[in-house]
Scaffold this active site. Structure first.
Site, short mmCIF file in Angstrom:
data_model
loop_
_atom_site.label_atom_id
_atom_site.label_comp_id
_atom_site.label_asym_id
_atom_site.label_seq_id
_atom_site.Cartn_x
_atom_site.Cartn_y
_atom_site.Cartn_z
N ASP A 143 -6.30 -0.39 8.73
CA ASP A 143 -6.96 0.16 9.89
C ASP A 143 -8.07 -0.28 10.18
O ASP A 143 -8.88 -1.47 9.90
CB ASP A 143 -6.99 1.66 8.77
CG ASP A 143 -8.19 2.70 9.79
OD1 ASP A 143 -6.96 2.82 10.83
OD2 ASP A 143 -7.89 3.37 8.98
N ASN B 227 2.44 7.23 14.65
CA ASN B 227 1.88 6.29 15.55
C ASN B 227 3.04 5.63 17.03
O ASN B 227 2.13 6.06 18.07
CB ASN B 227 1.74 4.56 15.43
CG ASN B 227 0.52 4.59 14.18
OD1 ASN B 227 0.67 3.70 13.44
ND2 ASN B 227 -0.21 5.26 14.13
#
Length: 304
Positions: free
Chosen positions: A33, A81
């Site tokens: 991340d 995503n």
């Protein structure tokens, strides 16, 4: 850019951490991340953050090979995503395609015996990415020294839901008896990928959550977790070693707890059951504090 003094300090700390390690996890799962936030911090485009993150991924695989870790799962692209900006999404797909083909042809991948596999709803990905997956999996299918699972179009809830639906359908079709449903029944219907339960989850970027990553393999195994603030492109080997130390400390604590409970059991059982209990306790003897270990040896003659 770090000063020479800081670089030397990090190098020394890295050597110390590696020297202190007495064991490593078999399976590490990584939530990579912070690429976009790193790019924002640097004043560059999001694409540059993803590129630098890919370099960290290559470094991570080298560290895993050095440390003898047998399986790595990378959270590369989640089902959520797909909601990102189309331009950014296409750039990620381009990067994944490129890296899959590069890894599949890299000498170090073949020398290290890395088996590459994709897990997730890969049918949702563009054809060029699916072709790259097929290429990488085909080129490395014969290896088993290090399993590299790349989570693409992956969602933990979707994985469990799909398995549950398959079980329900099998029961409805009378090809599966409800009384035969077991943990193995569910596991057989998960995405084909991880061969081991997860021992350690690492998440970069500062968020302290696992984002439902590999819920069956991680939560079911009560995997250790390590959250750190560096964005993924900033993640260093010293951070990875600190993560492994977290796993090691947890394992040591677990062994001590088991040993102490075994000791209590030995002291509570009947004489006729003592030989079996002593064998069990002997497995955990070294995890006891020294004072209890000495007392145990004196009481039950477990020392070599």
């Amino acid at each position: 850019m770090l000063s020479r003094g800081k670089r030397l300090g990090y190098a020394a700390y890295e050597r110390l951490l590696q020297w202190e390690l007495s064991g490593t996890p078999d399976h590490v799962a990584v939530i990579m991340d912070g690429n976009r936030r790193y790019a924002e911090k640097q004043g560059t485009k999001k694409q540059e953050g993803h590129k630098e993150g890919a370099q960290t991924t290559e470094a991570l695989l080298n560290w895993c090979d050095e440390l003898g870790i047998r399986e790595v799962t990378l959270y590369t692209f989640s089902t959520e995503n797909f909601d990102r900006d189309p331009e950014e999404r296409e750039h990620i797909f381009d990067l994944v395609e490129q890296k899959l083909r590069t890894f599949a042809d890299a000498d170090r991948v073949h020398e290290a015996g890395v088996c590459i596999r994709a897990i997730g709803e890969t049918e949702m990905l563009p054809e060029r990415v699916r072709d790259a997956i097929d290429y990488a999996e085909g080129r490395t299918a014969q290896y088993d020294q290090l399993n590299l699972n790349i989570a693409l179009a992956y969602g933990g809830r979707a994985e469990l839901l799909g398995a549950a639906r398959d079980v329900a359908a099998a029961v409805e079709n009378e090809t599966l008896d409800p009384t035969d449903v077991s943990a193995e029944t569910i596991e057989e219907r998960l995405y084909e990928g991880p061969t081991r339960d997860v021992d350690l989850i690492v998440r970069t970027g500062g968020d302290e959550r696992t984002s439902n990553f590999l819920p069956w393999h991680a939560n079911g195994n009560e995997a250790a977790t390590f959250f750190c603030t560096p964005y993924w492109p900033e993640f260093r080997k010293v951070d990875f070693l600190r993560a492994i130390r977290t796993y090691q400390n947890r394992e040591d604590s677990w062994r001590t707890t088991r040993a102490e409970r075994s000791l209590a059991l030995v002291r509570a059982i009947e004489q006729s059951e003592l030989p079996t209990a002593k064998r069990m306790l002997g497995r955990f003897r070294d995890a006891l504090p020294s004072t209890e270990r000495e007392q145990l040896d004196e009481e039950y003659d477990l020392a070599d």
